[in-house]
Scaffold this motif. Structure first.
Motif, mmCIF file in Angstrom:
data_model
loop_
_atom_site.group_PDB
_atom_site.id
_atom_site.type_symbol
_atom_site.label_atom_id
_atom_site.label_comp_id
_atom_site.label_asym_id
_atom_site.label_seq_id
_atom_site.Cartn_x
_atom_site.Cartn_y
_atom_site.Cartn_z
ATOM 1 N N ARG A 64 4.598 -9.895 2.638
ATOM 2 C CA ARG A 64 3.198 -9.174 2.804
ATOM 3 C C ARG A 64 3.577 -8.381 4.021
ATOM 4 N N ASN A 65 4.104 -8.798 5.089
ATOM 5 C CA ASN A 65 4.489 -8.285 6.550
ATOM 6 C C ASN A 65 5.113 -7.053 6.020
ATOM 7 N N TYR A 69 4.124 -2.726 6.882
ATOM 8 C CA TYR A 69 4.841 -1.455 7.359
ATOM 9 C C TYR A 69 5.406 -0.375 6.394
ATOM 10 N N ARG A 70 6.158 -1.137 5.166
ATOM 11 C CA ARG A 70 6.946 -0.106 4.288
ATOM 12 C C ARG A 70 5.933 0.700 3.533
ATOM 13 N N ARG A 213 -2.982 3.526 -1.547
ATOM 14 C CA ARG A 213 -1.912 2.796 -1.236
ATOM 15 C C ARG A 213 -1.566 1.578 -2.299
ATOM 16 N N HIS A 214 -0.716 1.906 -3.439
ATOM 17 C CA HIS A 214 -0.748 1.012 -4.659
ATOM 18 C C HIS A 214 -0.126 -0.163 -4.112
ATOM 19 N N ARG A 218 -1.231 -4.619 -3.623
ATOM 20 C CA ARG A 218 -0.692 -5.694 -4.111
ATOM 21 C C ARG A 218 -0.892 -6.897 -3.372
ATOM 22 N N TYR A 219 -0.524 -6.662 -1.880
ATOM 23 C CA TYR A 219 -0.730 -7.645 -0.978
ATOM 24 C C TYR A 219 -1.797 -7.540 -0.152
ATOM 25 N N ASP A 220 -2.805 -6.775 -0.485
ATOM 26 C CA ASP A 220 -4.175 -6.678 0.183
ATOM 27 C C ASP A 220 -3.890 -6.232 1.865
#
Ligand SMILES: Cc1cc2nc3c(=O)[nH]c(=O)nc-3n(C[C@H](O)[C@H](O)[C@H](O)COP(=O)(O)O)c2cc1C
Length: 385
Positions: A64-65, A69-70, A213-214, A218-220
């Motif tokens: 998630r972290n 960033y990515r 941002r898809h 996914r990770y909220d």
């Protein structure tokens, strides 16, 4: 679209995963909000260049972290373009030039302040997702290496905590998101920024709405602001009456807006597509800089023009500087280097300084401050990928 090679293979994997590449590191259990790749980190010395920090972070940070960033907007076509565009332009290297003094020519000024190199730490939110000391590592590393740091408003640490960590005389430019409809809130933010001693306000104007941002969704971990903004040039004029600090507009991405920035006597602009996190299909800052250079190169002398997005090598910096860009911002690589804390951030700064010097030397440019458009062939060529 074909699978994208985020980092070119330069032989890092055996150092990161072992010779057989089977000893995957378990995802650390540190709570996400406090960051933390500790217990998993490899020897910092295996990071030899900017892309390496991302590869290490991908392995060591909770997914998630890392994704926060990515991620980029939508299909991430502009994200890819940001990285690829630099390789469409080849150099015109010169030979038999005395380049022995190149390292002493890296220093520059940004809004009149002196720094040791023509690159800076771009404002990126939430450094705490990589390291418990979060932005403090950026302030201290920037001071040690004498480069500019622009803290983000949505930092893990407050404006005041970041200011507290400054070295004597250290110059920071504060990035702000503002509210077009709430002047009281804006006044308050500006007063806090002034009180903290920031030397300029970096007003981000490329986020008129949430980024689509898809990958992040996914990770909220999508973008932080959910309103449609009502900013106009008239608002910019009003803003200049609310503070004496110079205002840099971050996210100018068309020649028409560059001309307006000149008309409105803006102190400086940052060519930026927000690390490709807002509008998929936005041009890259290199392409906008080329357009400015083609249409009116004198513009680069009329105000400080900075640029960011996809800068991963010394050669990327050289191409932007050759057009007249004053200094170049680096975002994600710093966020990823921060998994090693202040030491990682400092190491990255030293590595990029060295790359810039080596690359300028091999280009046959004896003085970085004199680099110009003749050093690059501006006819785009097919990328090697
Ligand atoms: C994780 C992350 C958070 C960001 N947060 C902000 C922000 O709060 N304000 C802002 O103006 N730009 C923000 N940006 C954009 C950066 O300032 C910069 O434009 C971009 O990262 C440069 O591209 P690069 O990451 O390829 O170097 C963010 C970028 C990333 C990657």
């Amino acid at each position: 679209a074909r699978p994208f090679l985020n980092e070119p293979d330069t032989g890092l994997n055996p150092f990161l995963f072992g010779q057989n590449a089977t000893d995957e590191c378990p995802v650390p259990s540190t709570p996400q909000s406090q960051g933390g790749a500790e217990g998993c980190l490899p020897d910092i010395n295996i990071a030899k260049g900017l892309p390496d920090y991302e590869a290490i972070a991908r392995k060591c940070l909770p997914a998630r972290n890392y994704t926060y960033y990515r991620n980029g907007a939508a299909g991430e076509y502009t994200y890819r373009r940001n990285l690829a565009i630099f390789h469409q332009y080849t150099f015109r290297p010169r030979i038999l030039v005395d380049i022995s003094k190149i390292e002493s020519t890296l220093s520059t000024t940004i809004l009149g302040y002196n720094f040791s190199a023509p690159f800076y730490i771009s404002p990126c939110a939430q450094a705490g997702m990589a390291h418990p000391n979060a932005e403090i590592n950026f302030v201290k590393a920037a001071a040690k290496e004498n480069i500019l740091y622009m803290p983000a408003l949505f930092a893990t640490r407050t404006i005041e905590e970041i200011a507290e960590a400054k070295a004597e005389g250290q110059v920071l430019f504060q990035q702000l998101y503002l509210s077009a409809t709430n002047d009281t809130e804006t006044e308050e933010l500006i007063r806090r920024t002034e009180k903290a001693g920031a030397k300029a306000i970096v007003f981000t104007v490329d986020s008129a709405a949430d980024g689509n941002r898809h990958r992040a969704a996914r990770y909220d971990v999508g973008s932080a602001d959910s309103s449609y903004s009502a900013f106009t040039w008239e608002y910019y004029v009003k803003l200049t009456t609310m503070t004496k600090l110079p205002i840099i507009l971050k996210g100018v991405m068309s020649f028409a807006d560059v001309q307006l920035a000149i008309k409105y006597k803006v102190a400086g602009i940052i060519l930026s597509n927000h690390g490709a996190r807002q509008l998929d299909g936005a041009p890259t800052s290199l392409e906008v800089a080329i357009e400015i250079h083609q249409k009116d190169p004198e513009i680069f002398k009329k105000m400080d023009i900075l640029a960011d997005g996809g800068v991963r090598y010394g050669t990327d910096v050289l191409k932007l500087l050759a057009l007249g860009v004053k200094a170049v911002g680096v975002g994600r690589p710093f966020m990823f280097a921060n998994i090693f804390g202040q030491e990682g951030v400092e190491q990255l700064i030293r590595q990029l300084k060295k790359e810039i010097a080596l690359d300028a030397a091999n280009l046959g440019c004896p003085d970085l401050r004199e680099i110009n458009d003749n050093f690059v062939d501006w006819n785009p060529k097919q990328c090697v990928d």
